[in-house]
Design a protein around this motif. Structure first.
Motif, PDB file in Angstrom:
ATOM      1  N   ILE A 156       0.875  -1.165   0.000  1.00 23.00           N
ATOM      2  CA  ILE A 156       0.000   0.000   0.000  1.00 23.00           C
ATOM      3  C   ILE A 156       0.911   1.212   0.000  1.00 23.00           C
ATOM      4  O   ILE A 156       1.846   1.292   0.790  1.00 23.00           O
ATOM      5  CB  ILE A 156      -0.925   0.003   1.237  1.00 23.00           C
ATOM      6  CG1 ILE A 156      -1.814  -1.246   1.220  1.00 23.00           C
ATOM      7  CG2 ILE A 156      -1.769   1.259   1.283  1.00 23.00           C
ATOM      8  CD1 ILE A 156      -2.667  -1.418   2.454  1.00 23.00           C
ATOM      9  N   SER A 157       0.650   2.140  -0.889  1.00 16.66           N
ATOM     10  CA  SER A 157       1.516   3.306  -1.022  1.00 16.66           C
ATOM     11  C   SER A 157       1.547   4.117   0.267  1.00 16.66           C
ATOM     12  O   SER A 157       0.622   4.070   1.081  1.00 16.66           O
ATOM     13  CB  SER A 157       1.038   4.193  -2.167  1.00 16.66           C
ATOM     14  OG  SER A 157      -0.180   4.820  -1.807  1.00 16.66           O
ATOM     15  N   ILE A 158       2.599   4.878   0.453  1.00 14.82           N
ATOM     16  CA  ILE A 158       2.726   5.745   1.626  1.00 14.82           C
ATOM     17  C   ILE A 158       1.538   6.701   1.683  1.00 14.82           C
ATOM     18  O   ILE A 158       0.979   6.940   2.748  1.00 14.82           O
ATOM     19  CB  ILE A 158       4.060   6.519   1.599  1.00 14.82           C
ATOM     20  CG1 ILE A 158       5.212   5.549   1.854  1.00 14.82           C
ATOM     21  CG2 ILE A 158       4.072   7.641   2.629  1.00 14.82           C
ATOM     22  CD1 ILE A 158       6.583   6.159   1.725  1.00 14.82           C
ATOM     23  N   GLU A 159       1.129   7.214   0.519  1.00 13.34           N
ATOM     24  CA  GLU A 159       0.006   8.146   0.482  1.00 13.34           C
ATOM     25  C   GLU A 159      -1.267   7.499   1.028  1.00 13.34           C
ATOM     26  O   GLU A 159      -2.038   8.133   1.732  1.00 13.34           O
ATOM     27  CB  GLU A 159      -0.234   8.667  -0.941  1.00 13.34           C
ATOM     28  CG  GLU A 159       0.874   9.527  -1.491  1.00 13.34           C
ATOM     29  CD  GLU A 159       2.094   8.746  -1.974  1.00 13.34           C
ATOM     30  OE1 GLU A 159       2.008   7.522  -2.226  1.00 13.34           O
ATOM     31  OE2 GLU A 159       3.166   9.364  -2.062  1.00 13.34           O
ATOM     32  N   GLU A 160      -1.490   6.226   0.691  1.00 11.07           N
ATOM     33  CA  GLU A 160      -2.672   5.528   1.182  1.00 11.07           C
ATOM     34  C   GLU A 160      -2.551   5.228   2.675  1.00 11.07           C
ATOM     35  O   GLU A 160      -3.528   5.294   3.404  1.00 11.07           O
ATOM     36  CB  GLU A 160      -2.910   4.235   0.395  1.00 11.07           C
ATOM     37  CG  GLU A 160      -3.384   4.473  -1.012  1.00 11.07           C
ATOM     38  CD  GLU A 160      -4.706   5.221  -1.077  1.00 11.07           C
ATOM     39  OE1 GLU A 160      -5.615   4.920  -0.306  1.00 11.07           O
ATOM     40  OE2 GLU A 160      -4.828   6.125  -1.913  1.00 11.07           O
ATOM     41  N   GLN A 161      -1.357   4.900   3.137  1.00 10.91           N
ATOM     42  CA  GLN A 161      -1.139   4.638   4.558  1.00 10.91           C
ATOM     43  C   GLN A 161      -1.369   5.881   5.403  1.00 10.91           C
ATOM     44  O   GLN A 161      -1.827   5.800   6.537  1.00 10.91           O
ATOM     45  CB  GLN A 161       0.289   4.174   4.814  1.00 10.91           C
ATOM     46  CG  GLN A 161       0.655   2.842   4.252  1.00 10.91           C
ATOM     47  CD  GLN A 161       2.133   2.566   4.471  1.00 10.91           C
ATOM     48  OE1 GLN A 161       2.670   2.819   5.521  1.00 10.91           O
ATOM     49  NE2 GLN A 161       2.785   2.040   3.444  1.00 10.91           N
ATOM     50  N   GLU A 162      -1.024   7.044   4.845  1.00 18.45           N
ATOM     51  CA  GLU A 162      -1.067   8.296   5.607  1.00 18.45           C
ATOM     52  C   GLU A 162      -2.449   8.640   6.134  1.00 18.45           C
ATOM     53  O   GLU A 162      -2.568   9.178   7.233  1.00 18.45           O
ATOM     54  CB  GLU A 162      -0.571   9.467   4.747  1.00 18.45           C
ATOM     55  CG  GLU A 162       0.905   9.499   4.578  1.00 18.45           C
ATOM     56  CD  GLU A 162       1.375  10.627   3.690  1.00 18.45           C
ATOM     57  OE1 GLU A 162       0.559  11.221   2.957  1.00 18.45           O
ATOM     58  OE2 GLU A 162       2.577  10.923   3.727  1.00 18.45           O
ATOM     59  N   LYS A 163      -3.482   8.348   5.378  1.00 18.38           N
ATOM     60  CA  LYS A 163      -4.832   8.789   5.765  1.00 18.38           C
ATOM     61  C   LYS A 163      -5.241   8.253   7.138  1.00 18.38           C
ATOM     62  O   LYS A 163      -5.578   9.042   8.021  1.00 18.38           O
ATOM     63  CB  LYS A 163      -5.833   8.413   4.677  1.00 18.38           C
ATOM     64  CG  LYS A 163      -5.580   9.172   3.379  1.00 18.38           C
ATOM     65  CD  LYS A 163      -6.393   8.633   2.231  1.00 18.38           C
ATOM     66  CE  LYS A 163      -5.990   9.309   0.936  1.00 18.38           C
ATOM     67  NZ  LYS A 163      -6.593   8.678  -0.220  1.00 18.38           N
TER      68      LYS A 163
END
Length: 110
Positions: free
Chosen positions: A49-56
């Motif tokens: 899972i991309s960092i951007e997706e993890q961030e949320k």
């Protein structure tokens, strides 16, 4: 059937939305936030899972830590996701607002 990258991406986005909503549903429950983050870590061992997706969901967990004045948990969360600049910034904010200036500086200088 092998999932395509676009179907995998949409699957990861669905997970991210679910995790984020679960944290948002209990905005003052740090135990819930940490449980969701553990689920994310467990999923990351089997999926990308991309960092951007993890961030949320991680950002939501950091918000919960801030509203509950739990800088200790915010610092632990940051340590688990140090590659995210967005989460790093939020962790600094939570630590600073909770008067944990030494830890805030440690994260700032990391």
């Amino acid at each position: 059937h092998v999932p395509t990258s676009s179907s995998f991406s949409s699957h990861a986005q669905a997970h991210t939305k679910l995790w984020t909503r679960r944290i948002q549903s209990q905005p003052r429950n740090t135990t819930n936030a940490l449980d969701v983050l553990q689920e994310i870590r467990n999923t990351l061992t089997t999926a990308t899972i991309s960092i951007e997706e993890q961030e949320k969901p991680v950002m939501e967990a950091l918000r919960v830590c801030g509203s509950c004045e739990r800088p200790d948990l915010a610092f632990k969360i940051y340590q688990q996701f140090p590659e995210s600049e967005t989460c790093r910034t939020m962790a600094i904010s939570v630590l600073g607002s909770c008067q944990q200036l030494t830890q805030a500086m440690e994260v700032l200088n990391a």
